[in-house]
Design a protein around this motif. Structure first.
Motif, PDB file in Angstrom:
ATOM      1  N   VAL A   1       0.831  -1.209   0.000  1.00 16.56           N
ATOM      2  CA  VAL A   1       0.000   0.000   0.000  1.00 16.56           C
ATOM      3  C   VAL A   1       0.868   1.262   0.000  1.00 16.56           C
ATOM      4  O   VAL A   1       1.713   1.444   0.877  1.00 16.56           O
ATOM      5  N   ALA A   2       0.637   2.119  -1.017  1.00 21.81           N
ATOM      6  CA  ALA A   2       1.371   3.392  -1.057  1.00 21.81           C
ATOM      7  C   ALA A   2       0.634   4.434  -0.236  1.00 21.81           C
ATOM      8  O   ALA A   2       1.225   5.158   0.538  1.00 21.81           O
ATOM      9  N   GLU A   3      -0.670   4.523  -0.420  1.00 16.42           N
ATOM     10  CA  GLU A   3      -1.456   5.513   0.309  1.00 16.42           C
ATOM     11  C   GLU A   3      -2.864   4.970   0.522  1.00 16.42           C
ATOM     12  O   GLU A   3      -3.377   4.219  -0.309  1.00 16.42           O
ATOM     13  N   ALA A   4      -3.479   5.364   1.645  1.00 16.11           N
ATOM     14  CA  ALA A   4      -4.820   4.862   1.942  1.00 16.11           C
ATOM     15  C   ALA A   4      -5.686   5.976   2.506  1.00 16.11           C
ATOM     16  O   ALA A   4      -5.192   6.863   3.202  1.00 16.11           O
TER      17      ALA A   4
ATOM     18  N   VAL B   1      -4.286   3.221  -2.834  1.00 16.05           N
ATOM     19  CA  VAL B   1      -3.387   3.308  -3.992  1.00 16.05           C
ATOM     20  C   VAL B   1      -2.276   2.294  -3.726  1.00 16.05           C
ATOM     21  O   VAL B   1      -1.627   2.351  -2.680  1.00 16.05           O
ATOM     22  N   LEU B   2      -2.086   1.372  -4.663  1.00 13.67           N
ATOM     23  CA  LEU B   2      -1.030   0.370  -4.471  1.00 13.67           C
ATOM     24  C   LEU B   2       0.303   0.928  -4.970  1.00 13.67           C
ATOM     25  O   LEU B   2       0.341   1.792  -5.846  1.00 13.67           O
TER      26      LEU B   2
ATOM     27  N   VAL C   1      -7.690   2.679  -6.367  1.00  8.13           N
ATOM     28  CA  VAL C   1      -7.656   3.832  -7.280  1.00  8.13           C
ATOM     29  C   VAL C   1      -6.199   4.114  -7.658  1.00  8.13           C
ATOM     30  O   VAL C   1      -5.274   3.630  -6.990  1.00  8.13           O
ATOM     31  N   ASP C   2      -6.014   4.901  -8.724  1.00 11.89           N
ATOM     32  CA  ASP C   2      -4.649   5.223  -9.168  1.00 11.89           C
ATOM     33  C   ASP C   2      -4.045   6.344  -8.348  1.00 11.89           C
ATOM     34  O   ASP C   2      -2.836   6.459  -8.204  1.00 11.89           O
ATOM     35  N   GLU C   3      -4.929   7.189  -7.833  1.00  6.69           N
ATOM     36  CA  GLU C   3      -4.436   8.393  -7.162  1.00  6.69           C
ATOM     37  C   GLU C   3      -5.492   8.875  -6.177  1.00  6.69           C
ATOM     38  O   GLU C   3      -6.690   8.723  -6.445  1.00  6.69           O
TER      39      GLU C   3
END
Ligand code: ADP
Length: 544
Positions: free
Chosen positions: A462-465, A484-485, A516-518
């Motif tokens: 996970v990059a951002e949640a 966002v992965l 989602v992408d972003e």
């Protein structure tokens, strides 16, 4: 009976004069818009700030008039910080990430007389200029050979403006309560609101930053300000560094991981300050490039603020960078600093897990800030670390009014409602559980979106949640996790739910996960939940 002590006003010019006397040769390194790193000293900044004060006087700028800036963190911006406030005018820093219509609104609302801009914003200024009749001059922050090719009347060149001015300027002895700078909130709801700082509030706030349980600044520091000088005075650091003699490192427009890492290494940065999203980019850069920050950098402390510091981010700093994280909290209306998370003697020798638990908290109030949490009826809640309520604050660097609005923003007892929901424990550590408007209300209980996001960001893919509440027939609202992965990584909904199941209460578990992408962010890098709620308004939770 009055005390018999000298009565010197607390003025921003006194901070510069101190720097000129006590550490004139301390360096200031700035990455320029053109790319190369520029080096100068506090002596240079002082000399040029005085030339600028003379130039602005020649342009007819009167005390109290507003001077706008659309600029990155750099030495010319630093010069304006001291020139404009020092001469008694008001520095209005403008967030260039706002929509052009919002920028137009705030320049008009603040009645800016001169607008300074970095070359990055030339096209924006050209577009806005015809709508800004009150601005007498637009000044490009560059030298003649880099002047932008734009068609606006009253376009001036920064270096030419100061070139023939005297390096002598006697700073006026002002009332310390006069306005020194201003900044508008990002206006996620309605028009941005102007917060007007005074010389006194800025100085008291900066003194608090310097204290050991603030940011512990000293002349031994090399401080990288990733926090923008266009928002809340870069958390007061330009003043605090000049007070303490810390070296300043200003990253200009290059806020990507690679550029920040390079600057940290080349300028031997010991202290860096920024929001979680910039640290996310830095850590991703370190990860993908296989760098060894603990060996290559001398980064002793990192301040994370502006949004909750994800536990995984704190852990990476502690483990991979050998850097101590100071979690901090505040807001535009608070200059901005309210709390910093530093350990007490009883935490000495704590292992990493215990340290991470502590650093998840936003910290203890600095002297000067009083705070309390209250329930919906305004009754104060116990300081037990569990009772969550509305966080109210008071203090000499906290706003009482917005600019050009006579209505107080304080309650009858003089408290300002931060709009945050928090707990305070017996040692005074405050922890934000949510923005009041982002809390997820499920079955009469509150679920903290911040805690869930934090837990989700601990997953390696996970990059951002972000977590938002989705209306629910039975429970009122249930959490939806939006993720966002990381590039090249995969994780299924079930996998993420299983991961969370080990970390949060069962009834907190998100009913669904959307990829989602972003994620949408505000102009100050916070998750823009309002946008996200709009986007998922008609979303049907998988569980339903
Ligand atoms: P704006 O972006 O509208 O100008 P501010 O920069 O004033 O807003 O943001 C203030 C808000 O940011 C706080 O009220 C709080 O919700 C959030 N915030 C700031 N620091 C933290 C933190 N360390 N943890 C959680 N939330 C934070």
């Amino acid at each position: 009976m009055l005390g018999l002590m000298q009565d010197h006003p607390l003025l921003i010019s006194s901070v510069l004069e101190h720097a000129l006397r006590s550490h004139p040769l301390t360096p200031i390194a700035s990455r320029t818009v053109e790319g190369p790193i520029h080096h100068c000293t506090y002596a240079d900044v002082g000399r040029r700030a005085k030339q600028m004060a003379n130039a602005l006087t020649r342009l007819g700028i009167a005390p109290g008039e507003r001077i706008g800036t659309l600029a990155w963190n750099g030495y010319r911006h630093m010069e304006l910080y001291f020139a404009v406030s020092g001469m008694g005018a008001v520095l209005h820093t403008i967030n260039p990430r706002l929509f052009p219509e919002q920028i137009e609104f705030i320049v008009q609302h603040a009645e800016d007389r001169v607008l300074f801009f970095d070359l990055t914003f030339s096209a924006l200024v050209e577009q806005l200029a015809p709508h800004l009749p009150g601005v007498k001059a637009f000044v490009a922050m560059t030298e003649r050979r880099h002047m932008p090719d734009i068609q606006i009347p009253n376009l001036l060149c920064f270096e030419e403006l100061i070139a023939s001015e005297s390096e002598e300027f006697v700073w006026p002895c002002l009332d310390e309560r006069l306005a020194s700078s201003m900044c508008y909130t990002s206006g996620t709801t309605g028009n941005p609101k102007g917060v007007m700082y005074s010389h006194r509030s800025s100085l008291l706030h900066s003194l608090a930053l310097c204290t050991p349980d603030g940011f512990g600044l000293s002349a031994a520091d090399s401080a990288l300000l990733v926090v923008p000088m266009f928002h809340v005075n870069a958390w007061g650091m330009p003043y605090a560094c000049a007070m303490s003699g810390a070296k300043l490192v200003l990253p200009g427009p290059a806020l990507d991981g690679a550029s920040l890492y390079e600057l940290m290494r080349s300028e031997r940065v010991t202290l860096a300050l920024g929001v979680p999203t910039v640290w996310m980019m830095l850590q991703q850069h370190v990860e993908t490039q296989g760098l060894a920050p603990a060996a290559e950098l001398c980064l002793e402390r990192v301040v994370i603020g502006g949004a909750a510091a994800p536990r995984s981010q704190v852990e990476r700093f502690e483990r991979d960078f050998d850097t101590r994280v100071m979690h901090a909290w505040g807001m535009t209306e608070m200059s901005p600093l309210g709390t910093v998370c530093n350990p007490l003697p009883k935490h000495a020798g704590a292992d990493l897990e215990a340290r991470l638990d502590l650093q998840a908290k936003q910290g203890r109030a600095l002297f000067g800030v009083s705070m309390k949490v209250v329930d919906d009826e305004g009754v104060e809640l116990p300081r037990d670390g569990r009772s969550a309520g509305h966080l109210l604050v008071q203090g000499p660097w906290i706003a009482s009014h917005y600019y050009r609005n006579d209505e107080t923003i304080l309650d009858a007892q003089g408290w300002f409602d931060t709009g945050d929901v928090a707990t305070i424990d017996a040692d005074g550590y405050m922890q934000i559980t949510d923005r009041a408007k982002d809390v997820i209300k499920s079955g009469g209980e509150w679920i903290s979106s911040i805690d869930l996001e934090n837990a989700a960001m601990g997953h390696a893919a996970v990059a951002e949640a972000a977590v938002i509440g989705i209306p629910h027939e039975k429970w009122q609202e249930r959490p939806l996790l939006v993720v966002v992965l990381k590039p090249g990584r995969a994780a299924s909904k079930a996998e993420l739910r299983d991961f969370l199941a080990e970390r949060v209460a069962k009834w907190w578990l998100p009913d669904d996960v959307a990829f989602v992408d972003e994620l949408p962010h505000t102009a100050t890098g916070k998750l823009l939940k309002m946008k996200l709620r709009e986007r998922f308004r008609d979303y049907v939770l998988a569980g339903d």
